[in-house]
Write a protein that holds these residues in place. Structure first.
Motif, PDB file in Angstrom:
ATOM      1  N   ARG A  58      45.134  12.335  97.378  1.00 13.70           N
ATOM      2  CA  ARG A  58      44.329  11.549  98.318  1.00 13.70           C
ATOM      3  C   ARG A  58      44.527  10.061  98.128  1.00 13.70           C
ATOM      4  N   ARG A  59      45.705   9.658  97.641  1.00 17.06           N
ATOM      5  CA  ARG A  59      45.957   8.229  97.462  1.00 17.06           C
ATOM      6  C   ARG A  59      47.419   7.933  97.723  1.00 17.06           C
ATOM      7  N   TRP A  60      47.699   6.652  97.871  1.00 20.55           N
ATOM      8  CA  TRP A  60      49.063   6.183  98.091  1.00 20.55           C
ATOM      9  C   TRP A  60      49.743   5.942  96.745  1.00 20.55           C
ATOM     10  N   ARG A  61      51.054   6.148  96.705  1.00 19.77           N
ATOM     11  CA  ARG A  61      51.846   5.882  95.506  1.00 19.77           C
ATOM     12  C   ARG A  61      53.163   5.259  95.943  1.00 19.77           C
ATOM     13  N   ALA A  62      53.543   4.154  95.283  1.00 21.77           N
ATOM     14  CA  ALA A  62      54.776   3.451  95.640  1.00 21.77           C
ATOM     15  C   ALA A  62      55.987   4.210  95.101  1.00 21.77           C
ATOM     16  N   THR A  63      56.933   4.513  96.001  1.00 14.54           N
ATOM     17  CA  THR A  63      58.162   5.195  95.604  1.00 14.54           C
ATOM     18  C   THR A  63      59.351   4.232  95.649  1.00 14.54           C
ATOM     19  N   ALA A  64      59.160   3.074  96.241  1.00 16.17           N
ATOM     20  CA  ALA A  64      60.178   2.020  96.245  1.00 16.17           C
ATOM     21  C   ALA A  64      59.449   0.688  96.369  1.00 16.17           C
ATOM     22  N   LEU A  65      59.946  -0.315  95.633  1.00 16.00           N
ATOM     23  CA  LEU A  65      59.298  -1.625  95.653  1.00 16.00           C
ATOM     24  C   LEU A  65      60.362  -2.690  95.392  1.00 16.00           C
ATOM     25  N   HIS A  66      60.409  -3.695  96.258  1.00 12.09           N
ATOM     26  CA  HIS A  66      61.370  -4.791  96.105  1.00 12.09           C
ATOM     27  C   HIS A  66      60.654  -6.123  96.351  1.00 12.09           C
ATOM     28  N   VAL A  67      60.787  -7.038  95.406  1.00 16.88           N
ATOM     29  CA  VAL A  67      60.247  -8.378  95.562  1.00 16.88           C
ATOM     30  C   VAL A  67      61.405  -9.263  95.999  1.00 16.88           C
ATOM     31  N   LEU A  68      61.311  -9.846  97.177  1.00 20.37           N
ATOM     32  CA  LEU A  68      62.394 -10.669  97.721  1.00 20.37           C
ATOM     33  C   LEU A  68      62.045 -12.142  97.626  1.00 20.37           C
TER      34      LEU A  68
END
Length: 183
Positions: free
Chosen positions: A173-183
């Motif tokens: 019941r929650r979101w989970r980051a599977t990809a993350l990029h700081v530009l």
């Protein structure tokens, strides 16, 4: 398989059937069918047991249509909060362990590597870690599939503007980051 709905029926049902909010048939049964009551000669006869309504699922699973996903927090709010945390982690003002439940193992490994590199760069230049000052701008959300949200969070700092791209997928019941990029 969903748990059948059970409701107490206090008024008599003429045909022993009703429909619940989901359109399923409800069949009336007496409480004695579920838990038989034993009586002895010394006790007076118990009043009749209340009637219960049990859901009867007549339609096959494919005919019922799509099942609504469980209520999730807004993807934009989750992405904004995660972007704030990631930028504070990279600045050395927050511990990486604080986002462990919001990212998967692959994202965790990438963040851990970037945290080590940022710490070495701060140490080499003699800069102390401090909480960054920034303002979150627009949050763009795209949902390419059910349970998936691709977001871009625009962050305005003192010296420059950055973007944090995050792919969120549902886990329970929650979101989970599977990809993350700081530009």
């Amino acid at each position: 398989m969903p748990v059948p709905a059970v409701a107490a029926a206090t008024d008599p049902v003429p045909d022993d059937e009703r429909a619940d909010a989901g359109g399923r048939r409800l069949h009336a049964v007496t409480g004695t069918e579920h838990a038989p009551v034993t009586t002895t000669d010394a006790t007076p006869e118990a009043p009749p047991a209340p009637r219960l309504l049990h859901a009867v699922d007549d339609a096959p699973a494919a005919a019922r249509g799509p099942v609504a996903p469980p209520s999730l927090p807004d993807a934009a709010v989750a992405a904004e909060g995660l972007a704030r945390c990631v930028l504070e982690i990279l600045a050395g003002a927050r511990d990486l362990d604080q986002v462990s439940r919001w990212v998967n193992g692959e994202v965790w490994a990438v963040l851990q590597k970037r945290v080590r590199l940022a710490a070495r760069a701060r140490e080499a230049s003699g800069v102390r870690s401090q909480r960054p000052v920034f303002r979150v701008g627009r949050v763009h959300v795209s949902e390419p599939a059910p349970g998936v949200a691709e977001t871009v969070v625009v962050v305005h700092g003192r010296a420059r503007t950055r973007s944090v791209a995050i792919r969120l997928e549902t886990t329970g019941r929650r979101w989970r980051a599977t990809a993350l990029h700081v530009l």
